[in-house]
Design an enzyme around this catalytic site. Structure first.
Site, short mmCIF file in Angstrom:
data_model
loop_
_atom_site.label_atom_id
_atom_site.label_comp_id
_atom_site.label_asym_id
_atom_site.label_seq_id
_atom_site.Cartn_x
_atom_site.Cartn_y
_atom_site.Cartn_z
N LYS A 57 -9.25 -8.53 8.75
CA LYS A 57 -9.78 -8.84 10.09
C LYS A 57 -9.53 -7.65 10.99
O LYS A 57 -8.53 -6.94 10.82
CB LYS A 57 -9.12 -10.09 10.66
N HIS B 52 0.84 -1.21 0.00
CA HIS B 52 0.00 0.00 0.00
C HIS B 52 0.87 1.25 0.00
O HIS B 52 0.63 2.20 -0.74
CB HIS B 52 -0.91 0.02 1.23
S1 SF4 Z 1 -4.07 -16.22 14.43
FE1 SF4 Z 1 -2.48 -15.20 15.61
S2 SF4 Z 1 -0.63 -15.33 14.38
FE2 SF4 Z 1 -2.38 -15.73 13.05
S3 SF4 Z 1 -2.96 -13.72 12.16
FE3 SF4 Z 1 -4.18 -14.03 14.00
S4 SF4 Z 1 -3.01 -13.02 15.63
FE4 SF4 Z 1 -1.60 -13.35 13.91
#
Ligand code: SF4
Lengths: 180, 280
Positions: free
Chosen positions: A100, A35
């Site tokens: 996320k 980005h």
């Molecule tokens: S599960 Fe844990 S290691 Fe994997 S993206 Fe999420 S926070 Fe990061």
């Protein structure tokens, strides 16, 4: 609900927070470094490596592919690190982001203004999500390794609309229902 | 004096890096499974099932559970009667990380300088903690740590007058502010006491303890139980989409501290809390 990319502004506007979606088509990966470079280059007059009109960016950096597989594990990375860039990419035509975690007001305002959605993929489910990727090619910034821009062909990639183009936001509404 | 060739350490570290990233430890897996039975939210249950499916798939195909295969954190407990031969120990550890991340198809996520940010392309260097203990053995613990959750961690330099209540409030505040970002359900490691840097190290060490294990100190054990319950009342839920499963486990480690201080560190981890160990 099945959706295919590219996603028009109009189609993006029709998606509602809470919709479970399965995405099929081409999506592009980009993280912080990609980005930053895209937008810094743009300032210098260098065109984007991909025309973002009606496109989907997946905030992700895959693990390397094992021999015979198109890609390694590839779950979403935390999206707020892209908050500084997303209002601009949306203005440039982006209609869908997959990631996320929370987004800031500036991003949500741009989503409302131009018509874009934010879809959550299950963070940490990298092995499972990699099964939906049928083809993967690096299209720009190869030197960034995992952070390069990858073009993915996905089939039934699962996600849930977290923030829609009206600003409805599951992160704001859902936890309240379970808070004691 | 027992002699150990450092090439043995390289091999062990390599194996531990690959295994820890591809096979979810039983304690975490079982905790997700248990949570799934009690989760109030239907979306939450769906997500927890996907997490188990993901862990099963990673194990059977021997690929990383999560693409963020982390920065390798390594705790070395070295018996004082051990003499290493055949090269530099730190180099040998980093060579193990290099081989593990390259041969195991793990993601290389380390940049050589925090500001210039050029990827080292082999995930070195690792973060290494050395402890000298009695005896003639070496105990190695490898904990690859993703940064989605690492970024949500905090240090609080509290005052003695803040007391137990202040500590509890800060821990819950840290979890609430982390919200959906660290891929909940989370695992929380807490360090209380010591000083600025030791409390952070204690918090990291607390994450190495299996979920469901408890401090042998009665007042700390009670605090672990109470905070776990309260954290799961925050409503954040799997992936932050609401529910009764926010934290799978919460471990606390403590150390002596100064009369003027109450240092507290909260190390946030995720449902892919990885850890492998062996003794040489
Ligand atoms: S599960 Fe844990 S290691 Fe994997 S993206 Fe999420 S926070 Fe990061």
């Amino acid at each position: 609900m099945n959706i295919t990319t590219p996603i028009t502004r109009e189609k993006a506007r029709s998606l509602k927070a809470g919709d479970m979606v399965y995405i099929t088509g081409v999506i592009y990966t980009a993280r912080d470094a990609a980005h930053k470079r895209m937008l810094e280059n743009l300032e210098k007059g260098i065109a984007l490596p991909v025309d973002l009109t009606d496109q989907t960016i997946y905030f992700a950096g895959p693990a390397p592919a094992k021999p015979g597989e198109p890609i390694g594990s590839v779950g979403p990375t935390t999206s707020y690190r892209m908050d500084a860039y997303s209002p601009k990419t949306i203005e440039l035509g982006l209609t869908c982001m997959i990631g996320k975690g929370a987004r800031n007001e500036a991003v949500i305002d741009a989503m409302k203004k131009y018509g874009a959605v934010y879809i959550g993929a299950v963070g940490g489910a990298g092995a499972l999500l990699s099964e939906c990727v049928k083809k993967c090619d690096v299209v720009a910034y190869d030197d960034l390794g995992s952070e390069a821009i990858h073009r993915l062909e996905v089939e039934n990639f699962p996600g849930i609309v977290i923030i829609d183009s009206r600003g409805n936001n599951l992160y704001a509404t859902e936890p309240q229902k379970y808070k004691k | 004096m027992r002699e150990i060739d450092v090439s043995i350490i390289t091999d062990k570290i390599k194996e531990l890096c690959i295994n820890a990233n591809c096979v979810l430890n039983e304690d975490v897996y079982n905790a997700i499974n248990e949570a799934n039975k009690n989760e109030a939210s239907p979306i939450g249950r769906n997500i927890l099932s996907q997490l188990m499916e993901n862990a099963d798939l990673a194990k059977s195909k021997f690929k990383p559970i999560c693409q963020d295969t982390g920065m390798a954190v390594i705790f070395m407990e070295i018996g004082q009667d051990v003499h290493f031969t055949g090269g530099d120990l730190t180099d040998a550890i980093n060579e193990g990380v290099r081989r593990g991340y390259t041969e195991g198809y793990l993601r290389k996520s380390v940049v050589s300088d925090p500001l210039i940010r050029v990827n080292t392309k082999d995930n070195t260097p690792a973060v290494i903690h050395y402890d000298i203990v009695k005896g003639d053995r070496v105990h190695i613990e490898v904990a690859p740590k993703g940064f989605g959750s690492e970024n949500m961690s905090r240090i609080y330099m509290l005052k003695p007058s803040d007391g137990v209540e202040g500590v509890k409030a800060a821990i819950l505040d840290c979890i609430e502010k982390a919200g959906p970002n660290p891929c909940p359900p989370m695992v929380i490691g807490v360090g209380i006491g010591g000083n600025f840097e030791l409390c952070a190290k204690l918090a990291k060490k607390a994450l190495l303890r299996p979920i469901g294990s408890h401090s042998h100190k009665e007042h700390i054990r009670k605090m672990e139980e109470e905070l776990l319950e309260k954290a799961n009342m925050l409503g954040i839920g799997p992936q932050g989409l609401g529910g009764s499963t926010t934290v799978l486990g919460l471990n606390i480690e403590t150390y002596a501290t100064h009369i003027a201080g109450l240092p507290l560190a909260v190390n946030v981890s995720c449902h892919v809390t990885r850890h492998g160990e062996c003794t040489v």
